[in-house]
Scaffold this motif. Structure first.
Motif, mmCIF file in Angstrom:
data_model
loop_
_atom_site.group_PDB
_atom_site.id
_atom_site.type_symbol
_atom_site.label_atom_id
_atom_site.label_comp_id
_atom_site.label_asym_id
_atom_site.label_seq_id
_atom_site.Cartn_x
_atom_site.Cartn_y
_atom_site.Cartn_z
ATOM 1 N N THR A 292 0.604 -1.182 -0.105
ATOM 2 C CA THR A 292 -0.016 0.169 0.188
ATOM 3 C C THR A 292 0.917 1.307 0.063
ATOM 4 O O THR A 292 1.940 1.352 0.675
ATOM 5 N N LYS A 293 0.350 2.437 -0.591
ATOM 6 C CA LYS A 293 1.033 3.479 -0.667
ATOM 7 C C LYS A 293 0.613 4.492 0.402
ATOM 8 O O LYS A 293 -0.599 4.402 1.062
ATOM 9 N N LYS A 294 1.264 5.605 0.972
ATOM 10 C CA LYS A 294 1.035 6.463 1.836
ATOM 11 C C LYS A 294 -0.380 6.919 2.018
ATOM 12 O O LYS A 294 -0.940 6.817 3.075
ATOM 13 N N GLU A 295 -0.880 7.228 0.642
ATOM 14 C CA GLU A 295 -2.183 7.843 0.497
ATOM 15 C C GLU A 295 -3.460 6.774 1.164
ATOM 16 O O GLU A 295 -4.572 7.047 1.207
ATOM 17 N N GLU A 296 -2.922 5.567 1.353
ATOM 18 C CA GLU A 296 -3.814 4.509 1.322
ATOM 19 C C GLU A 296 -3.721 3.925 2.915
ATOM 20 O O GLU A 296 -4.390 2.982 3.289
#
Length: 468
Positions: free
Chosen positions: A158-162
Motif C-alpha cells: 500500500t502507498k502512503k495515501e492508502e
C-alpha cells in the motif's frame, strides 16, 4: 521427497520453505471473542491446521500459537449493547471458539489470551517509546509513529495515501495514519495501570507481544485471513521489527475470503453463518473436507450443494476403505501377478502426486484429486484382484491423507479396530442368512446397523460396510 514451496504474501511470490533445526514456529491470529465464530473463521483455522499437519507428516516439529483477543473495542461495545460484563462476554464466546476447534479437530499448542499478558505488552510499548518509535499523547494514550519505520506498506503493498487505519481521527496523533498502542481509560471501560496512566492495549500490539513471547524475536510463519494483511499485520510487522531490529517473520500466509451466495459475510446483510450451526448441520468431517477441497488462497462460496457434494465424496472414500479393509482381512496371497504389480505402482504414483501437490503451496484441492484417483483404482481393479499388497499400499495412502485432512479418524483408531471386528462378525452372519435366503432377518439386521450409523454395502460376492 519434494521440496516444500509456499506463497509468501510479503513479496507475493512462491518461495522454498526453509527453517532452522527442523522446527516450524507458527503464529495464527485467533478471534476477537465478542460474537460466535463463523464459517469464515473455520476455514482459516482448518487451513492452517492442515498445513501444520502436513509439515508434521513430513517430519517437522511444529509449535503452533493461536491467540484469543479478549480486550478490544468490539467486546466493550458488545458489553454496552447487552448489559453483560466484558468478562462474561469473553468467557461465553471463548467457550464457543474452543468448542468449535475441538469439534473440527484443530490442534493448537498454545492459546494465549491478551488479558494474561498486560505486563509484557506494557514492557513492549515502553521499549518502543525508548527507541523513539512511539510517543505519549497528552491524554495518556500511546501511538506508534509510522514515519519512524521506513518499510511500512511493503507487506500490504500500500502507498502512503492508502494508510487509513480505520480509526477515528484524533488530533493528538502526529500523523493521521499513526495507530494506538495504548488507549487511555474512558468511563465504563476495563483498564489497567501503566506508566502513562490507566488504560488498555491497542489491538495490534497484542499479537506482536504474544507471538514474540512464545516464538521468539524471529519466527517462521505468521498467518490469518486475507482481511488482516492491512492494517493489522502491516502494523504488527512495523512495531515488531522496530522493537527487535531484525526480520520478524520469514513467511506470511493468508487465507482467502469465504462468501455466501457470492457476497461477503456481514452483519448488515444478515448472512453470517455461525460455525457451530454449520458443524451441527453437516458434521465436522464433511465441513473439514469441504474447507480443504479448495486451495487456501482461492475464494470459495458457501452453498448447500457444495456441502452435499463433499459429503458424497467423503462417503466414496469411506466405501473404498471398506473394500481395503475387507481385502486385508482375507490375508496375503502367495504371490503378486503382473497385473497386481501394475496396480501397486499406480497407487504409489498417486501417493507421490499427493505429496507433490501438498508440497506446492499446500494445494489440498489437487492433493485430494489424487486420493480419489486411488479410490477409483480400488473400485475398478483392486476390488476384483483382491491383492493384499495393493490393499496395504492403498491403506497407507489413506492413512497419510487422513493425517493431513483429519476426516476419517474413526477408520484408523484402536477403538475402531475393535469395533470393526464385532461388526465384521455381524455382517458375516448376515451374509450367511442371505445365502440361506432368510431375507426378512437379514433386512432386519441391516436396518439395525444403519440406524446406528453403519452403512451396509451389498454385492453379489458378499456384503461389506462403512460408517455413514
Amino acid at each position: 521427497m519434494f521440496v516444500i514451496r509456499l506463497y509468501n504474501t510479503f513479496g507475493r511470490k512462491i518461495e522454498d520453505f526453509n527453517v532452522e533445526n527442523n522446527t516450524v514456529r507458527m503464529y495464527v491470529c485467533g478471534p476477537t471473542v465478542y460474537d460466535y465464530v463463523h464459517i469464515g473463521h473455520g476455514r482459516t483455522f482448518v487451513a492452517f491446521d492442515a498445513i501444520s499437519r502436513y509439515l508434521k507428516l513430513r517430519g517437522f516439529n511444529v509449535i503452533r500459537v493461536q491467540n484469543i483477543t479478549d480486550i478490544d473495542d468490539k467486546i466493550i461495545n458488545k458489553s454496552k449493547e447487552t448489559g453483560k460484563s466484558w468478562e462474561e462476554i469473553v468467557d461465553d464466546y471463548s467457550r464457543d471458539y474452543i468448542d468449535n476447534l475441538n469439534a473440527l479437530k484443530v490442534k493448537i499448542d498454545l492459546h494465549p489470551r491478551v488479558s494474561n499478558h498486560i505486563n509484557e505488552i506494557i514492557d513492549f510499548i515502553q521499549k518502543l517509546i525508548d527507541k523513539g518509535n512511539a510517543y505519549i499523547a497528552p491524554s495518556g494514550s500511546v501511538y506508534f509513529d509510522v514515519d519512524t519505520y521506513s518499510k511500512y506498506g511493503e507487506l500490504s503493498n500500500t502507498k502512503k495515501e492508502e494508510w487509513n487505519q480505520g480509526e477515528e481521527f484524533i488530533k493528538e496523533k502526529r500523523h493521521a495514519y499513526d495507530f494506538a498502542l495504548w488507549k487511555s481509560k474512558k468511563p465504563g471501560e476495563p483498564f489497567w495501570k501503566s506508566p502513562w496512566g490507566e488504560g488498555r492495549p491497542g489491538w495490534h500490539i497484542e499479537c506482536s507481544t504474544m507471538s514474540t513471547r512464545y516464538l521468539g524475536e524471529s519466527f517462521d510463519i505468521h498467518g490469518g485471513g486475507m482481511d488482516l494483511i492491512f492494517p493489522h499485520h502491516e502494523n504488527e510487522r512495523a512495531q515488531s521489527e522496530s522493537y527487535t531490529g531484525k526480520l520478524w517473520v520469514r513467511y506470511w500466509m493468508h487465507v482467502a475470503f469465504l462468501t455466501i451466495k457470492k457476497t461477503k459475510m456481514s452483519k448488515s446483510l444478515g448472512n453470517i453463518i455461525p460455525l457451530k450451526d454449520a458443524i451441527r448441520s453437516y458434521g465436522p468431517s464433511v465441513l473439514r473436507y469441504w474447507f480443504l477441497s479448495s486451495h487456501y488462497r482461492s475464494q470459495v462460496d458457501f452453498n448447500e450443494d457444495s456441502l452435499e457434494q463433499s459429503k458424497a465424496s467423503l462417503n466414496r472414500l469411506k466405501d473404498a476403505m471398506s473394500i481395503i479393509r475387507n481385502i486385508l482381512s482375507e490375508g496375503p496371497k502367495s504371490y503378486s501377478t503382473d497385473e497386481d504389480i501394475k496396480i501397486q505402482k499406480n497407487i504409489v504414483s498417486e501417493i507421490e502426486k499427493f505429496h507433490e501437490s501438498m508440497s506446492d503451496d499446500f494445494d489440498t484441492a489437487n492433493a485430494l484429486s489424487h486420493i480419489h484417483n486411488i479410490a477409483s483404482i480400488i473400485f475398478s481393479k483392486l476390488e476384483n484382484t483382491r491383492d493384499f499388497m495393493g490393499a496395504s499400499i492403498a491403506f497407507d495412502a489413506f492413512r497419510q491423507f487422513n493425517e493431513v485432512f483429519g476426516v476419517m479418524d474413526e477408520e484408523f483408531s484402536l477403538a475402531y479396530d475393535r469395533l470393526s471386528k464385532i461388526i465384521d462378525s455381524i455382517v458375516e452372519i448376515r451374509n450367511e442368512l442371505r445365502a440361506k435366503k432368510m431375507y426378512d432377518l437379514s433386512d432386519e439386521i441391516r436396518s439395525i446397523l444403519e440406524n446406528n450409523g453403519i452403512k451396509i454395502l451389498d454385492s453379489k460376492e458378499k456384503s461389506t460396510w462403512r460408517f455413514q
